[in-house]
Design an enzyme around this catalytic site. Structure first.
Site, PDB file in Angstrom:
ATOM      1  N   ASP A 190      -2.552 -10.477  -2.809  1.00 36.26           N
ATOM      2  CA  ASP A 190      -2.903 -10.033  -1.487  1.00 36.26           C
ATOM      3  C   ASP A 190      -4.435  -9.848  -1.597  1.00 36.26           C
ATOM      4  O   ASP A 190      -4.720  -9.336  -2.814  1.00 36.26           O
ATOM      5  CB  ASP A 190      -2.288  -8.922  -0.815  1.00 36.26           C
ATOM      6  CG  ASP A 190      -2.772  -8.386   0.522  1.00 36.26           C
ATOM      7  OD1 ASP A 190      -1.970  -8.781   1.484  1.00 36.26           O
ATOM      8  OD2 ASP A 190      -3.655  -7.849   0.620  1.00 36.26           O
ATOM      9  N   HIS A 206      -5.988  -7.401  -0.754  1.00 35.50           N
ATOM     10  CA  HIS A 206      -6.158  -5.926  -0.942  1.00 35.50           C
ATOM     11  C   HIS A 206      -5.592  -5.396  -2.150  1.00 35.50           C
ATOM     12  O   HIS A 206      -4.311  -5.872  -2.405  1.00 35.50           O
ATOM     13  CB  HIS A 206      -5.774  -5.074   0.352  1.00 35.50           C
ATOM     14  CG  HIS A 206      -6.285  -5.387   1.508  1.00 35.50           C
ATOM     15  ND1 HIS A 206      -5.972  -6.443   2.398  1.00 35.50           N
ATOM     16  CD2 HIS A 206      -7.684  -5.153   2.157  1.00 35.50           C
ATOM     17  CE1 HIS A 206      -6.984  -6.617   3.441  1.00 35.50           C
ATOM     18  NE2 HIS A 206      -7.917  -5.890   3.248  1.00 35.50           N
ATOM     19  N   HIS A 262       0.888  -1.175   0.011  1.00 39.18           N
ATOM     20  CA  HIS A 262       0.138   0.070  -0.011  1.00 39.18           C
ATOM     21  C   HIS A 262       0.973   1.224   0.030  1.00 39.18           C
ATOM     22  O   HIS A 262       0.548   2.530  -0.199  1.00 39.18           O
ATOM     23  CB  HIS A 262      -0.873   0.113   1.100  1.00 39.18           C
ATOM     24  CG  HIS A 262      -2.005  -1.067   1.315  1.00 39.18           C
ATOM     25  ND1 HIS A 262      -3.006  -1.201   0.083  1.00 39.18           N
ATOM     26  CD2 HIS A 262      -2.163  -1.933   2.249  1.00 39.18           C
ATOM     27  CE1 HIS A 262      -3.594  -2.277   0.265  1.00 39.18           C
ATOM     28  NE2 HIS A 262      -3.295  -2.936   1.688  1.00 39.18           N
ATOM     29  N   TYR A 292      -4.235 -12.419   8.266  1.00 43.56           N
ATOM     30  CA  TYR A 292      -4.701 -12.019   9.554  1.00 43.56           C
ATOM     31  C   TYR A 292      -5.429 -13.036  10.329  1.00 43.56           C
ATOM     32  O   TYR A 292      -5.670 -12.811  11.382  1.00 43.56           O
ATOM     33  CB  TYR A 292      -5.350 -10.642   9.448  1.00 43.56           C
ATOM     34  CG  TYR A 292      -4.407  -9.687   8.732  1.00 43.56           C
ATOM     35  CD1 TYR A 292      -3.475  -9.003   8.985  1.00 43.56           C
ATOM     36  CD2 TYR A 292      -4.986  -9.391   7.422  1.00 43.56           C
ATOM     37  CE1 TYR A 292      -2.770  -8.334   8.307  1.00 43.56           C
ATOM     38  CE2 TYR A 292      -4.132  -8.466   6.655  1.00 43.56           C
ATOM     39  CZ  TYR A 292      -3.080  -7.860   7.096  1.00 43.56           C
ATOM     40  OH  TYR A 292      -2.360  -7.046   6.217  1.00 43.56           O
ATOM     41  N   ASP A 313      -4.340 -13.361   2.704  1.00 41.84           N
ATOM     42  CA  ASP A 313      -5.633 -12.874   3.499  1.00 41.84           C
ATOM     43  C   ASP A 313      -6.937 -13.282   2.647  1.00 41.84           C
ATOM     44  O   ASP A 313      -8.011 -12.733   2.811  1.00 41.84           O
ATOM     45  CB  ASP A 313      -5.705 -11.238   3.900  1.00 41.84           C
ATOM     46  CG  ASP A 313      -4.967 -10.360   2.906  1.00 41.84           C
ATOM     47  OD1 ASP A 313      -4.574 -10.748   1.987  1.00 41.84           O
ATOM     48  OD2 ASP A 313      -4.787  -9.064   3.231  1.00 41.84           O
TER      49      ASP A 313
HETATM   50  C1  OKP Z   1      -3.031  -4.415   4.470  1.00 47.18           C
HETATM   51  B1  OKP Z   1      -2.560  -5.549   3.591  1.00 47.18           B
HETATM   52  C2  OKP Z   1      -9.858  -3.404   9.464  1.00 47.18           C
HETATM   53  C3  OKP Z   1      -9.859  -2.884   8.120  1.00 47.18           C
HETATM   54  C4  OKP Z   1      -8.254  -2.377   7.936  1.00 47.18           C
HETATM   55  C5  OKP Z   1      -6.634  -1.767   6.066  1.00 47.18           C
HETATM   56  C6  OKP Z   1      -6.433  -3.131   5.523  1.00 47.18           C
HETATM   57  C7  OKP Z   1      -5.062  -3.028   5.217  1.00 47.18           C
HETATM   58  C8  OKP Z   1      -4.702  -4.456   4.482  1.00 47.18           C
HETATM   59  N1  OKP Z   1      -9.731  -2.249  10.429  1.00 47.18           N
HETATM   60  N2  OKP Z   1      -8.068  -1.794   6.598  1.00 47.18           N
HETATM   61  O1  OKP Z   1      -3.039  -5.487   2.297  1.00 47.18           O
HETATM   62  O2  OKP Z   1      -3.103  -7.084   4.073  1.00 47.18           O
HETATM   63 ZN    ZN Z   2      -4.293  -7.570   2.375  1.00 45.73          ZN
END
Ligand code: OKP
Ligand code: ZN
Length: 343
Positions: A196, A198, A160, A324, A285
């Site tokens: 990932d 995200h 990110h 996570y 994730d």
């Molecule tokens: C980081 B990576 C829970 C939602 C949080 C941010 C997620 C970051 C993910 N409070 N939002 O891409 O695994």
């Molecule tokens: Zn992620």
């Protein structure tokens, strides 16, 4: 496959993440890594190697000087301002506001450089982010020296992080640094494949106008998932980078069938692009029990994922990103490595 890993990641462990209007223990926590280390050992992988220090020149090539200064000095400035807590962004440059003028005040600066408020900066954040970058760079050097693949057990993650933005638990873009190093070592074209859950907004942003680095990301659709404001299918690159970005946004509930079709499409695009080296931004994730994500991959699917990536036949650096579901992070991550090794 060698693993590169630094214990210095422990320096970054904020007490709090802003989640659903509450402060909770961050999902991105040091124990994630313990589960990967335990599983690596159980499955007969060689002991992790502590990395040499990161090459600053590579980081300077990707991140803005004022941003790096900010990360290095933020904690001291926050304390000097008299703030008692961890650094959390609260004021952002939003629509029609000035987005090119970093404030002098540290609270303003934090909001200027943050892309979201969930990620706290603490006293040890810079040291940990730097050590994570060191692991990524060490893994690249192993592959540049002839290893077929290497695993960088990075924490904090990096995808990110843009040239001048932190957030989503990321500060320095480890995968982008590896891609840049392959280029400097003489690969004409390199690909970053981000699996990932995200969208890898930082990596995409860093390479968006470059024709030498292909970026592909499989992720939860922006309408439904963090980082919300990038990762749409019609983002395909600009200028020299026109056509060198490929996004595969997918809906809540997506399972391995459609997900792996997107993976195969991304891999065929990477082949057609002519990449000579591959960087895998590996978040696990996408797992069905991940607490902040909505894909439905099973642990066994990660074995197949690793095999498909290996069949691209490219020198590969695997950088740890998210994941996570703490207990399963080790199994799922190491399954990708085993699938890769056994392909
Ligand atoms: C980081 B990576 C829970 C939602 C949080 C941010 C997620 C970051 C993910 N409070 N939002 O891409 O695994
Ligand atoms: Zn992620």
């Amino acid at each position: 496959m060698k693993t590169f890993f630094s214990e210095d990641h422990r320096a970054h462990f904020p007490q709090a993440e802003l989640h659903g209007g509450q402060f909770v223990t961050p999902f991105e926590r040091p124990s994630r890594i313990e589960h990967v280390l335990t599983r690596l050992k159980e499955r007969g992988f060689a002991a992790p190697i502590a990395p040499d220090p990161a090459d600053r020149a590579v980081v300077d090539a990707l991140h803005a000087p004022d941003y790096l200064d900010f990360l290095e000095t933020a904690w001291a400035e926050w304390k000097a301002e008299g703030f008692e807590g961890e650094i959390i962004a609260a004021s952002f440059p939003a629509r029609r506001m000035q987005t090119a003028r970093p404030p002098r005040n540290i609270d303003g600066k934090v909001g200027y450089y943050a892309l979201a408020a969930e990620t706290a900066i603490t006293e040890g954040t810079w040291a940990a982010a730097w050590s994570s970058m060191a692991s990524a760079q060490a893994a690249q050097r192993a592959v540049a020296a002839g290893d077929r693949a290497a695993f960088a057990l990075c924490r904090p993650p990096g995808h990110h992080a843009a040239s001048d933005m932190y957030g989503g638990y990321c500060f320095l873009n480890n995968a982008a640094a590896v891609a840049e190093m392959f280029r400097r070592d003489g690969a004409a074209k390199v690909a970053v494949l981000d699996v990932d859950f995200h969208h890898g907004n930082g990596t995409q942003d860093i390479f968006y106008d470059r024709g030498d680095v292909f970026f592909a990301s499989l992720h939860g659709a922006p309408e439904d998932a963090f980082p919300y404001f990038l990762g749409f299918a019609d983002e395909t690159g600009t200028g020299a980078g026109d056509g060198a970005t490929a996004n595969y946004p997918m809906a809540p509930g997506t399972g391995y069938g459609p997900w792996s079709e997107a993976l195969d499409d991304a891999l065929s695009r990477i082949r057609a692009f002519g990449a000579e080296a591959l960087v895998l931004s590996l978040g696990v994730d996408t797992f069905k029990d991940d607490p902040i994500s909505f894909f439905k991959l099973d642990s066994g699917d990660f074995l197949d994922m690793g095999a498909r990536v290996a069949r691209a036949g490219l020198p590969t650096v695997i950088c740890m990103e998210g994941g996570y579901a703490i207990e399963a992070v080790g199994i799922n991550t190491v399954n990708v490595l085993e699938g890769f090794n056994n392909a």
